[in-house]
Design a protein around this motif. Sequence first.
Motif, PDB file in Angstrom:
ATOM      1  N   TYR A  21       0.817  -1.219   0.000  1.00 41.59           N
ATOM      2  CA  TYR A  21       0.000   0.000   0.000  1.00 41.59           C
ATOM      3  C   TYR A  21       0.856   1.277   0.000  1.00 41.59           C
ATOM      4  N   TYR A  22       2.162   1.117  -0.193  1.00 41.16           N
ATOM      5  CA  TYR A  22       3.079   2.251  -0.015  1.00 41.16           C
ATOM      6  C   TYR A  22       2.648   3.495  -0.787  1.00 41.16           C
ATOM      7  N   LEU A  25      -0.072   5.762   0.790  1.00 44.59           N
ATOM      8  CA  LEU A  25       0.131   6.287   2.154  1.00 44.59           C
ATOM      9  C   LEU A  25       0.487   7.771   2.125  1.00 44.59           C
ATOM     10  N   GLN A  29       3.041   8.561   6.971  1.00 47.39           N
ATOM     11  CA  GLN A  29       2.876   7.097   7.114  1.00 47.39           C
ATOM     12  C   GLN A  29       3.997   6.353   6.398  1.00 47.39           C
ATOM     13  N   GLN A  30       4.390   6.880   5.230  1.00 50.04           N
ATOM     14  CA  GLN A  30       5.506   6.238   4.507  1.00 50.04           C
ATOM     15  C   GLN A  30       6.773   6.250   5.374  1.00 50.04           C
ATOM     16  N   GLU A  32       6.924   6.433   8.592  1.00 51.38           N
ATOM     17  CA  GLU A  32       6.751   5.525   9.747  1.00 51.38           C
ATOM     18  C   GLU A  32       7.034   4.078   9.345  1.00 51.38           C
ATOM     19  N   LEU A  33       6.508   3.715   8.176  1.00 43.56           N
ATOM     20  CA  LEU A  33       6.704   2.333   7.714  1.00 43.56           C
ATOM     21  C   LEU A  33       8.187   2.064   7.425  1.00 43.56           C
ATOM     22  N   LYS A 193      -2.163  -0.407   7.052  1.00 40.92           N
ATOM     23  CA  LYS A 193      -1.482  -0.375   5.750  1.00 40.92           C
ATOM     24  C   LYS A 193      -0.054   0.142   5.868  1.00 40.92           C
ATOM     25  N   TYR A 194       0.211   0.868   6.952  1.00 37.41           N
ATOM     26  CA  TYR A 194       1.549   1.450   7.128  1.00 37.41           C
ATOM     27  C   TYR A 194       2.267   0.860   8.345  1.00 37.41           C
ATOM     28  N   LYS A 195       1.763  -0.268   8.837  1.00 32.96           N
ATOM     29  CA  LYS A 195       2.334  -0.768  10.083  1.00 32.96           C
ATOM     30  C   LYS A 195       2.425  -2.296  10.097  1.00 32.96           C
TER      31      LYS A 195
END
Length: 406
Positions: A21-22, A25, A29-30, A32-33, A193-195
């Motif tokens: 899902y990058y 985001l 969020q990007q 963070e991931l 999606k970001y975790k």
Amino acid sequence: MNYEEAYARLAAYDQLHVLKYYEELTAAQQAELLNQIEITDFSALKHGKKGGGARGEFAPLGALELSAIEEKKEYYTQIGVKAIQEGRVGAVLLAGGMGTRLGSDGPKGVYDIGLTRPVYIFERLIENMMDVVRQTGTYFHLFIMTSDKNDAVTRSFLKEKAYFGYPEEYVHFFIQKMAPASDYDGHVYMEEKYKISTSPNGNGGWFTSMREAGLVAFAHEQGIEWLNIFAVDNVLQRIADPVFVGATLDAGVSVGAKVVRKNAPREGVGVMCLEDGRPSIVEYYELTDEMVEAKNEKGEPAYNFGVILNYLFRIHALETLFKGEMPCHVVEKKIPYIDENGVRMQPERPNGYKYEELVLDMIHQLDTCLPFEVVREREFAPIKNKTGVDSVESAQALCEKNGIVL
Ligand code: UTP
């Protein structure tokens, strides 16, 4: 870590779905991931099956039993009190666990077990430490291991409660590492999606995490030579118990381990033993019939002493003998995740694995250990479940038996 580096790292572990899902985001969020990909230890996933590794040859290991301790109690107490007064002993509270069986949202230590007044688990443990402070006239340093999931709440709770009277300058925190949770094929679950879905990596990482936080160096500066490791959930836990400290120092071993006599041949506790000539702990399900029936020279069961997660480690022994590499325990758990459509799912049955290192595996890397017997009803009241065995109720009853008003 940038996108290309994250991609390469994930590709190496066959986890590219983490970036699915990058593109959708937000920039935050990007970031963070990418950060999570950088700090997550994916190597645990190689243990993608249940069960521990191969074991060596087991032999019994006798304990220093109650009668022998009683005979030399004064002598051991003197040694222990002196070591504490000289600042050579510190304590490490393992409080990074999730306490899922207790079913409470917060850290276990903030759980209130009071009956007539609030009595928090942390408060109960500090009350026990205060017994030793009164006996020795000395405060000793307390290091608290938390995890990413409970660090902020633990710190703010203890600060708000003024550490239940323990001086703040004697309390230090460090955070343990996280390990990813995966499906049965070893592919990590995503909780957003970001975790990536992660959980604390077990209590066995305490020394490595403490060292990385600079607190082993701090311990050296303070002249601390011994660390008493203990679990958050045993509310009768004796911490820096002078008799135990004295006996362990007197024995000249690398680690002391508090043990209780088993209440049934197949009680579900880890049992002290020798494995290939070194101290070790055999899990109850690894005991063969032959081991259960084996007797010592007194005609008593040879594998009779269970560990209660209270160890006194000599820091020097950890630094010289402990390799850091620990076996990984693969535990089947219910892991919340997002499905292929990005919808959050809360499974009702186990759906994958968490990966944990356990403190008991450190014992086998050391050369010598003194199992030290304690009276179960006085020192062992673990809170694992809400009701039934090892529960809030059973611990409350045991506190009452010991004259502790809750
Ligand atoms: P448990 O093995 O009982 O795990 O921890 P837990 O997470 O508290 O409880 P469940 O299994 O989810 O119900 C024994 C001790 O080790 C600490 C716990 O806080 C407790 O003091 N621990 C456990 C950690 O510090 N970190 C971990 O990753 C796991």
